[in-house]
Design an enzyme around this catalytic site. Structure first.
Site, PDB file in Angstrom:
ATOM      1  N   HIS A  62       0.832  -1.213   0.000  1.00 50.46           N
ATOM      2  CA  HIS A  62       0.000   0.000   0.000  1.00 50.46           C
ATOM      3  C   HIS A  62       0.861   1.255   0.000  1.00 50.46           C
ATOM      4  O   HIS A  62       0.398   2.323   0.395  1.00 50.46           O
ATOM      5  CB  HIS A  62      -0.950   0.011   1.203  1.00 50.46           C
ATOM      6  CG  HIS A  62      -2.118  -0.922   1.031  1.00 50.46           C
ATOM      7  ND1 HIS A  62      -3.038  -1.171   2.017  1.00 50.46           N
ATOM      8  CD2 HIS A  62      -2.495  -1.689  -0.024  1.00 50.46           C
ATOM      9  CE1 HIS A  62      -3.950  -2.040   1.569  1.00 50.46           C
ATOM     10  NE2 HIS A  62      -3.629  -2.380   0.351  1.00 50.46           N
TER      11      HIS A  62
ATOM     12  N   CYS B 260       5.307  20.057  -5.614  1.00 45.17           N
ATOM     13  CA  CYS B 260       6.387  19.427  -6.381  1.00 45.17           C
ATOM     14  C   CYS B 260       7.467  20.464  -6.687  1.00 45.17           C
ATOM     15  O   CYS B 260       7.154  21.577  -7.162  1.00 45.17           O
ATOM     16  CB  CYS B 260       5.808  18.875  -7.694  1.00 45.17           C
ATOM     17  SG  CYS B 260       7.043  18.289  -8.855  1.00 45.17           S
TER      18      CYS B 260
ATOM     19  N   ASN C  37      -5.048 -12.182  15.290  1.00 46.67           N
ATOM     20  CA  ASN C  37      -5.885 -10.997  15.162  1.00 46.67           C
ATOM     21  C   ASN C  37      -6.838 -10.897  16.345  1.00 46.67           C
ATOM     22  O   ASN C  37      -7.352 -11.926  16.827  1.00 46.67           O
ATOM     23  CB  ASN C  37      -6.691 -11.042  13.846  1.00 46.67           C
ATOM     24  CG  ASN C  37      -7.059  -9.653  13.365  1.00 46.67           C
ATOM     25  OD1 ASN C  37      -6.193  -8.828  13.103  1.00 46.67           O
ATOM     26  ND2 ASN C  37      -8.358  -9.389  13.285  1.00 46.67           N
TER      27      ASN C  37
HETATM   28  N1  APR Z   1      -3.065  -7.263  17.925  1.00 39.37           N
HETATM   29  C1  APR Z   1      -3.752  -8.040  17.040  1.00 39.37           C
HETATM   30  N2  APR Z   1      -4.766  -7.573  16.265  1.00 39.37           N
HETATM   31  C2  APR Z   1      -5.076  -6.268  16.397  1.00 39.37           C
HETATM   32  C3  APR Z   1      -4.409  -5.391  17.289  1.00 39.37           C
HETATM   33  C4  APR Z   1      -3.362  -5.942  18.073  1.00 39.37           C
HETATM   34  N3  APR Z   1      -2.670  -5.213  18.954  1.00 39.37           N
HETATM   35  N4  APR Z   1      -4.966  -4.156  17.182  1.00 39.37           N
HETATM   36  C5  APR Z   1      -5.941  -4.246  16.255  1.00 39.37           C
HETATM   37  N5  APR Z   1      -6.013  -5.510  15.789  1.00 39.37           N
HETATM   38  C6  APR Z   1      -6.882  -6.024  14.721  1.00 39.37           C
HETATM   39  C7  APR Z   1      -8.277  -5.456  14.723  1.00 39.37           C
HETATM   40  O1  APR Z   1      -9.140  -6.264  15.499  1.00 39.37           O
HETATM   41  C8  APR Z   1      -8.648  -5.500  13.234  1.00 39.37           C
HETATM   42  O2  APR Z   1      -9.338  -6.696  12.903  1.00 39.37           O
HETATM   43  O3  APR Z   1      -6.293  -5.626  13.513  1.00 39.37           O
HETATM   44  C9  APR Z   1      -7.303  -5.495  12.508  1.00 39.37           C
HETATM   45  C10 APR Z   1      -7.040  -4.203  11.748  1.00 39.37           C
HETATM   46  O4  APR Z   1      -7.958  -4.157  10.677  1.00 39.37           O
HETATM   47  P1  APR Z   1      -8.115  -2.786   9.861  1.00 39.37           P
HETATM   48  O5  APR Z   1      -8.260  -1.667  10.821  1.00 39.37           O
HETATM   49  O6  APR Z   1      -9.180  -3.024   8.841  1.00 39.37           O
HETATM   50  O7  APR Z   1      -6.698  -2.590   9.153  1.00 39.37           O
HETATM   51  P2  APR Z   1      -6.173  -3.288   7.833  1.00 39.37           P
HETATM   52  O8  APR Z   1      -6.710  -4.683   7.719  1.00 39.37           O
HETATM   53  O9  APR Z   1      -4.709  -3.120   7.820  1.00 39.37           O
HETATM   54  O10 APR Z   1      -6.828  -2.364   6.689  1.00 39.37           O
HETATM   55  C11 APR Z   1      -6.431  -2.605   5.368  1.00 39.37           C
HETATM   56  O11 APR Z   1      -7.555  -0.572   4.698  1.00 39.37           O
HETATM   57  O12 APR Z   1      -8.035   1.643   5.151  1.00 39.37           O
HETATM   58  C12 APR Z   1      -7.242   0.796   4.395  1.00 39.37           C
HETATM   59  O13 APR Z   1      -5.175   1.298   3.436  1.00 39.37           O
HETATM   60  C13 APR Z   1      -5.787   1.010   4.660  1.00 39.37           C
HETATM   61  O14 APR Z   1      -4.012  -0.630   4.670  1.00 39.37           O
HETATM   62  C14 APR Z   1      -5.311  -0.338   5.174  1.00 39.37           C
HETATM   63  C15 APR Z   1      -6.351  -1.306   4.631  1.00 39.37           C
END
Ligand code: APR
Length: 252
Positions: A118, A150, A216
């Site tokens: 990303h 830029c 997760n």
């Molecule tokens: N340990 C384990 N899991 C965790 C922790 C932790 N300390 N903190 C949060 N989580 C889990 C949450 O329960 C959630 O399911 O991590 C997950 C994060 O999910 P998202 O917030 O959706 O993040 P992500 O999956 O990286 O999102 C993907 O979406 O908005 C876009 O570009 C952005 O890269 C991002 C993409």
């Protein structure tokens, strides 16, 4: 639910693992994730600040949100989970980290095989002329202006991250797709697995005969296909896995 020691055995037996990380990897470094109850998208409309349409429509609005965010990302430090993955790489238990995160924390923790699908805050492309600004140049500009421009053509540069509505960097995704198809184990850490095409990677591993492990705090759409699901904080669980495999940071 699985335990850290069971996860360590799976890494030992089915590794070296490819690790797919999301924002949950960095919450213990003080960077909020996106879709948890306390996540960023609970308060901000992502289509107003994180989509390419929003940037083209109102780049100043995007930078008013994004400028302060860069400072927060840079103030964060790698946590024990980032350090553990770097130690596991050095010990031969992790082949690469495919990350959705743009915060540079895996690299700052010492991981060397990091694929940023990303993008990251290390570079800021100009959509008008194709030039790129460095993070240092952008930070210098942000001291006196809301939106950096830029140095070649004076147009406002785009944040160096993949915005909604944009294609992912082709080379990074090709590497990630090859790695997840070839690996014996894909370990997903801290991702809701809701954003495509990255959310399709675990399915690629399973279809190619690899095993899936998920660390997760909340359920993901792939839990049922995982050999193990560990519901715990990534920093302490990964630290426990590294210690169990004697890949402690001290062995650096
Ligand atoms: N340990 C384990 N899991 C965790 C922790 C932790 N300390 N903190 C949060 N989580 C889990 C949450 O329960 C959630 O399911 O991590 C997950 C994060 O999910 P998202 O917030 O959706 O993040 P992500 O999956 O990286 O999102 C993907 O979406 O908005 C876009 O570009 C952005 O890269 C991002 C993409």
């Amino acid at each position: 639910m699985g335990t850290a020691s069971e996860l360590a055995l799976l890494v030992r037996d089915r590794g070296p693992a490819v690790v797919l990380t999301g924002a949950g990897m960095s919450t213990e470094s003080g960077i909020p994730d996106f879709r948890s109850a306390s996540g960023i998208w609970a308060d901000v409309d992502l289509f107003e600040v994180a989509s390419i349409d929003a940037f083209r429509r109102d780049p100043l609005r995007v930078w008013r949100w994004y400028g302060p965010r860069i400072g927060g990302l840079l103030a964060a430090q790698p946590n024990a989970g980032h350090v553990a993955l770097a130690a596991l790489e050095r010990a031969g238990h992790v082949r690469a980290v495919v990350t959705q995160n743009i915060d540079l924390l895996h690299t700052r923790a010492g991981s060397t095989a990091v694929i940023e699908v990303h993008g990251s805050i290390a570079r800021f492309p100009c959509l008008a002329c194709g030039a790129e600004e460095t993070l240092e140049a952008i930070l210098a500009q942000l001291e006196t202006r809301e939106a950096p421009f830029c140095s070649d053509c004076a147009e406002i540069v785009k944040p160096g991250v993949v915005m909604f509505g944009e294609l992912l960097p082709a080379d990074a995704m090709e590497r990630a797709e090859r790695l997840v198809r070839e690996t014996g184990l894909l370990l997903v850490v801290g991702s809701s697995l809701q954003v495509w095409p990255v959310a399709g990677l675990p399915g690629d591993t399973v279809r190619a005969g690899g095993a899936l492990a998920i660390l997760n705090l909340e359920e993901t759409p792939y839990d049922a296909e995982a050999e193990i699901v560990v519901r715990g904080p990534s920093a302490s669980v990964l630290d426990e896995v590294a210690r169990a495999l004697d890949a402690r940071a001290e062995n650096a």
